[in-house]
Design an enzyme around this catalytic site. Sequence first.
Site, mmCIF file in Angstrom:
data_model
loop_
_atom_site.group_PDB
_atom_site.id
_atom_site.type_symbol
_atom_site.label_atom_id
_atom_site.label_comp_id
_atom_site.label_asym_id
_atom_site.label_seq_id
_atom_site.Cartn_x
_atom_site.Cartn_y
_atom_site.Cartn_z
ATOM 1 N N ASN A 193 0.837 -1.199 0.000
ATOM 2 C CA ASN A 193 0.000 0.000 0.000
ATOM 3 C C ASN A 193 0.875 1.253 0.000
ATOM 4 O O ASN A 193 1.951 1.289 0.622
ATOM 5 C CB ASN A 193 -1.015 0.001 1.151
ATOM 6 N N GLU A 218 -2.933 -4.637 -3.179
ATOM 7 C CA GLU A 218 -3.412 -5.460 -4.297
ATOM 8 C C GLU A 218 -3.320 -4.693 -5.618
ATOM 9 O O GLU A 218 -2.968 -5.259 -6.661
ATOM 10 C CB GLU A 218 -4.865 -5.892 -4.076
HETATM 11 N N1 THU Z 1 -5.207 -1.821 2.527
HETATM 12 C C1 THU Z 1 -4.635 -2.573 1.543
HETATM 13 O O1 THU Z 1 -3.575 -2.218 1.011
HETATM 14 N N2 THU Z 1 -5.252 -3.702 1.165
HETATM 15 C C2 THU Z 1 -6.358 -4.218 1.766
HETATM 16 O O2 THU Z 1 -6.830 -5.268 1.357
HETATM 17 C C3 THU Z 1 -6.980 -3.518 2.892
HETATM 18 C C4 THU Z 1 -6.447 -2.167 3.170
HETATM 19 C C5 THU Z 1 -4.517 -0.597 2.964
HETATM 20 C C6 THU Z 1 -5.148 0.681 2.528
HETATM 21 C C7 THU Z 1 -4.608 1.642 3.564
HETATM 22 O O3 THU Z 1 -3.335 2.104 3.136
HETATM 23 C C8 THU Z 1 -4.423 0.799 4.800
HETATM 24 O O4 THU Z 1 -4.449 -0.554 4.364
HETATM 25 C C9 THU Z 1 -5.498 1.020 5.847
HETATM 26 O O5 THU Z 1 -6.753 0.868 5.300
#
Ligand code: THU
Length: 136
Positions: A47, A60
């Site tokens: 992320n 993802e």
């Molecule tokens: N996040 C992801 O990268 N993938 C997921 O499946 C759930 C949430 C990230 C987005 C954000 O940067 C952090 O987790 C908190 O929501």
Amino acid sequence: MAAATDPTDTLFSAARAVQARAHAPYSRFRVGAALRDETGVVHAGCNVENAAYPVGTCAEAGAIAAMAAAGGRRIAAILVLGDGEALVTPCGACRQRIREFAGPDTPIHVAGPEGVRRTFTLDDLLPASFGPDNLA
Ligand code: THU
């Protein structure tokens, strides 16, 4: 002869490596994702948050972008890894992102730091989905 590495272990290791590189200064919730494409190549993403919060991207999304950029066209399996007690299942938008490149039976492994906690299929997480076929 050394035992062959389990394909899911390979995804776990790849996700773990990129989780450490997440840019998550706002949520402090680091996520790593790794997927295997139709040729067996593994692509990973983390992320990447942004001071303008909605602009941040999920792990993802990064893994899928890496796959597309490398020429991969299908997701054979994907693993998402996050810390904490709760299952880090893909958000709604990421379920749809995965849908674009996967079939109903494609495994989605949800992992914590200790390993895979649960395995879903895409159809479990996004039933009756809308995808490329709906445009045919
Ligand atoms: N996040 C992801 O990268 N993938 C997921 O499946 C759930 C949430 C990230 C987005 C954000 O940067 C952090 O987790 C908190 O929501």
